[in-house]
Motif scaffolding. Structure first.
Motif, PDB file in Angstrom:
ATOM      1  N   ILE A  28     -50.990 -21.069  59.881  1.00  0.00           N
ATOM      2  CA  ILE A  28     -49.882 -21.977  60.180  1.00  0.00           C
ATOM      3  C   ILE A  28     -49.020 -22.176  58.940  1.00  0.00           C
ATOM      4  CG2 ILE A  28     -49.272 -24.359  60.779  1.00  0.00           C
ATOM      5  CD1 ILE A  28     -51.699 -24.431  62.604  1.00  0.00           C
ATOM      6  N   ASP A  29     -49.637 -22.352  57.794  1.00  0.00           N
ATOM      7  CA  ASP A  29     -48.897 -22.595  56.560  1.00  0.00           C
ATOM      8  C   ASP A  29     -48.006 -21.415  56.200  1.00  0.00           C
ATOM      9  OD1 ASP A  29     -48.401 -24.314  54.195  1.00  0.00           O
ATOM     10  OD2 ASP A  29     -49.355 -22.676  53.104  1.00  0.00           O
ATOM     11  N   ASP A  30     -48.435 -20.202  56.527  1.00  0.00           N
ATOM     12  CA  ASP A  30     -47.622 -19.024  56.231  1.00  0.00           C
ATOM     13  C   ASP A  30     -46.305 -19.043  57.002  1.00  0.00           C
ATOM     14  OD1 ASP A  30     -49.470 -18.060  54.453  1.00  0.00           O
ATOM     15  OD2 ASP A  30     -50.342 -16.592  55.833  1.00  0.00           O
ATOM     16  N   ASP A  31     -46.319 -19.571  58.220  1.00  0.00           N
ATOM     17  CA  ASP A  31     -45.099 -19.676  59.026  1.00  0.00           C
ATOM     18  C   ASP A  31     -45.213 -20.911  59.919  1.00  0.00           C
ATOM     19  OD1 ASP A  31     -42.712 -19.308  60.326  1.00  0.00           O
ATOM     20  OD2 ASP A  31     -43.451 -17.710  61.638  1.00  0.00           O
ATOM     21  N   PRO A  32     -44.925 -22.088  59.371  1.00  0.00           N
ATOM     22  CA  PRO A  32     -45.108 -23.323  60.142  1.00  0.00           C
ATOM     23  C   PRO A  32     -43.974 -23.627  61.108  1.00  0.00           C
ATOM     24  CG  PRO A  32     -44.294 -23.861  57.966  1.00  0.00           C
ATOM     25  CD  PRO A  32     -44.501 -22.360  57.983  1.00  0.00           C
ATOM     26  N   TYR A  33     -42.888 -22.879  61.061  1.00  0.00           N
ATOM     27  CA  TYR A  33     -41.677 -23.282  61.777  1.00  0.00           C
ATOM     28  C   TYR A  33     -41.815 -23.269  63.296  1.00  0.00           C
ATOM     29  CZ  TYR A  33     -39.890 -23.166  57.104  1.00  0.00           C
ATOM     30  OH  TYR A  33     -39.725 -23.410  55.768  1.00  0.00           O
ATOM     31  N   PRO A  34     -42.477 -22.302  63.916  1.00  0.00           N
ATOM     32  CA  PRO A  34     -42.683 -22.408  65.368  1.00  0.00           C
ATOM     33  C   PRO A  34     -43.500 -23.640  65.761  1.00  0.00           C
ATOM     34  CG  PRO A  34     -43.054 -20.146  64.648  1.00  0.00           C
ATOM     35  CD  PRO A  34     -42.943 -20.984  63.402  1.00  0.00           C
ATOM     36  N   VAL A  35     -44.512 -23.957  64.961  1.00  0.00           N
ATOM     37  CA  VAL A  35     -45.329 -25.143  65.241  1.00  0.00           C
ATOM     38  C   VAL A  35     -44.490 -26.404  65.076  1.00  0.00           C
ATOM     39  CG1 VAL A  35     -47.316 -26.498  64.477  1.00  0.00           C
ATOM     40  CG2 VAL A  35     -47.471 -24.000  64.597  1.00  0.00           C
ATOM     41  N   TRP A  36     -43.720 -26.465  63.996  1.00  0.00           N
ATOM     42  CA  TRP A  36     -42.898 -27.651  63.761  1.00  0.00           C
ATOM     43  C   TRP A  36     -41.846 -27.819  64.849  1.00  0.00           C
ATOM     44  CZ3 TRP A  36     -42.109 -26.784  57.787  1.00  0.00           C
ATOM     45  CH2 TRP A  36     -43.278 -27.192  57.122  1.00  0.00           C
ATOM     46  N   LYS A  37     -41.281 -26.736  65.327  1.00  0.00           N
ATOM     47  CA  LYS A  37     -40.302 -26.840  66.418  1.00  0.00           C
ATOM     48  C   LYS A  37     -40.955 -27.411  67.665  1.00  0.00           C
ATOM     49  CE  LYS A  37     -37.100 -24.283  69.369  1.00  0.00           C
ATOM     50  NZ  LYS A  37     -36.219 -25.467  69.458  1.00  0.00           N
ATOM     51  N   GLN A  38     -42.180 -26.965  67.964  1.00  0.00           N
ATOM     52  CA  GLN A  38     -42.887 -27.506  69.123  1.00  0.00           C
ATOM     53  C   GLN A  38     -43.165 -28.993  68.938  1.00  0.00           C
ATOM     54  OE1 GLN A  38     -46.711 -25.729  70.013  1.00  0.00           O
ATOM     55  NE2 GLN A  38     -46.570 -26.281  72.175  1.00  0.00           N
ATOM     56  N   LEU A  39     -43.491 -29.402  67.714  1.00  0.00           N
ATOM     57  CA  LEU A  39     -43.687 -30.837  67.453  1.00  0.00           C
ATOM     58  C   LEU A  39     -42.393 -31.598  67.700  1.00  0.00           C
ATOM     59  CD1 LEU A  39     -45.844 -31.055  64.177  1.00  0.00           C
ATOM     60  CD2 LEU A  39     -46.616 -30.938  66.551  1.00  0.00           C
ATOM     61  N   ARG A  40     -41.284 -31.097  67.178  1.00  0.00           N
ATOM     62  CA  ARG A  40     -40.004 -31.809  67.352  1.00  0.00           C
ATOM     63  C   ARG A  40     -39.638 -31.948  68.826  1.00  0.00           C
ATOM     64  NH1 ARG A  40     -38.389 -28.169  63.214  1.00  0.00           N
ATOM     65  NH2 ARG A  40     -37.092 -27.008  64.700  1.00  0.00           N
ATOM     66  N   ASP A  41     -39.912 -30.894  69.600  1.00  0.00           N
ATOM     67  CA  ASP A  41     -39.497 -30.884  71.004  1.00  0.00           C
ATOM     68  C   ASP A  41     -40.459 -31.644  71.910  1.00  0.00           C
ATOM     69  OD1 ASP A  41     -37.327 -29.372  70.285  1.00  0.00           O
ATOM     70  OD2 ASP A  41     -38.179 -27.462  70.947  1.00  0.00           O
TER      71      ASP A  41
END
Length: 408
Positions: A28-41
């Motif tokens: 996740i730390d290598d590419d957190p952006y998909p996870v963070w987008k799911q959190l935001r949405d």
């Protein structure tokens, strides 16, 4: 079975996966952006049951709560491992303080980072950068971290503090080791970091008491702190150690990751790299876009001082809250085409924090990144990252590249 048989047709099912964010998961730390987008949405207030922390990920929430020190306290630590392990924070670490003592200490450090010293940064950084790159003039490859990012910031900060160059290598290596993160979870790394970070600087500070010099360390030795009751006193030896190690760690590590991200992003976007090579006046804004797109310090932890509500849910007093400024920087509610890297973009990011804890070293980091890009682009207007040999860093407080070899 005929073609009209309904059982012969392929049926696709969409399985909804609940958001999951784990700051100790290297993948996740290598590419957190998909996870963070799911959190935001889907989960703008997220609760991690495994570790018990909460997280806010939208720009509006993160920007608002970064300045809300009454509810979200830094005094018990701003690194998640410190909070989860309930480690006692030693006094004097300005990153781990709340008002009113934070304001007094910040005023002290602001007085040490004088305009005269800041004016000397750019020529110093350029000299150290050139010394790193000139031996590689005829090479067909170099490493943005090993050959530049790991050492140019250390040289600059070392000069400001008055640390001899022959000692800077050992300090850098020990600092890296203290910050290494285990994928198994929070562990004890934070305790080691807090108790050992100042020990490597003791001999230099002790020397300054009897041999003052024109450097930042001497200024700290002689600095006076105003107490909350208005009285003034000299800093203790322990406080000088803490302040010095804070400057070394915070100022060095984040700038190293910033330089690495700049190398990566300008490799991935050759048209924008060539635009910078043709017009150096674009570089300062490009540095801001690198900071927005890949925040070197993307997660700020806080202790929740009293019950608070977000999105109809109560976050109880005593909880750990993560303010995901790296996610906020990619929030499409704030930045159009947020996942597009654009050196011409305008708009303030949250990579240096916001409010009372805005990074004291922001100007220092910006100058060093600007100089590094100018010097690299002067020698090599084109480069390509060798991702087969690149390696990510996983530390307690920042993310980025541990090595970033490029072909030129």
């Amino acid at each position: 079975m005929t073609a009209d048989n309904p059982y012969s047709r392929c049926v696709t099912y969409r399985v909804k996966v609940d958001p999951y964010y784990d700051p100790f998961d290297f993948e996740i730390d290598d590419d957190p952006y998909p996870v963070w987008k799911q959190l935001r949405d889907e989960a703008p207030l997220y609760h991690n049951e495994k570790y018990g922390f909460y997280a806010l990920s939208r720009h509006s929430d993160v920007a608002r709560e970064l300045v809300n020190w009454q509810d979200y306290r830094s005094g018990r630590g701003t690194v998640i491992e410190v909070l989860l392990n309930r480690i006692e924070v030693p006094p004097g670490i300005i990153l781990f303080e709340d008002p009113p003592i934070h304001d007094l200490h910040r005023r002290l450090l602001s007085g040490v980072f004088t305009p005269r010293r800041m004016a000397a940064i750019e020529p110093l950084a350029r000299e150290f950068c050139r010394r790193s790159l000139e031996p590689l003039a005829d090479a067909d490859r170099f490493d943005f971290i090993a050959d530049l990012g790991a050492w140019m910031p250390m040289r600059t900060i070392g000069y400001l503090l008055g640390i001899p160059e022959d000692k800077q290598v050992a300090i850098r290596q020990k600092s890296d080791k203290l910050l290494e993160l285990s994928e198994d979870g929070p562990g004890d790394v934070a305790a080691d970091m807090l108790t050992n970070s100042g020990s490597m600087l003791e001999e230099f500070i002790d020397w300054r008491y009897d041999h003052p010099s024109d450097d930042l360390m001497t200024d700290l030795v002689n600095a006076e702190l105003e107490e909350p009751d208005g009285t003034r006193r000299r800093l203790t030896r322990g406080e000088v150690l803490t302040y010095t190690s804070t400057v070394v760690g915070a100022g060095n590590e984040t700038t190293t990751r910033l330089i690495g991200f700049a190398g990566q992003l300008l490799s991935d976007h050759p048209d924008q790299r060539r635009a910078l090579a043709a017009d150096f006046s674009l570089i300062p804004n490009a540095v801001e876009e690198v900071l927005r797109f890949e925040a070197p310090s993307p997660v700020q932890a806080r202790y929740v001082a009293r019950d608070v509500e977000h999105y109809g849910q109560t976050v109880p007093e005593g909880s750990v809250m993560l303010l995901l400024n790296g996610s906020a920087n990619r929030d499409e509610r704030q930045f159009p085409d947020a996942d597009t890297f654009d050196i011409h973009r305008r708009g303030a990011h949250l990579s240096f924090g916001h409010g009372i804890h805005f990074c004291l070293g922001a100007a220092l980091a910006r100058v060093q990144a600007k100089v590094a890009l100018e010097e690299v682009l002067t020698r090599w207007p084109d480069w390509e990252v060798d991702y087969t040999r690149a390696k990510r860093a996983h530390t307690t407080s920042v993310r980025g590249w541990a090595s970033l070899p490029v072909r030129v």
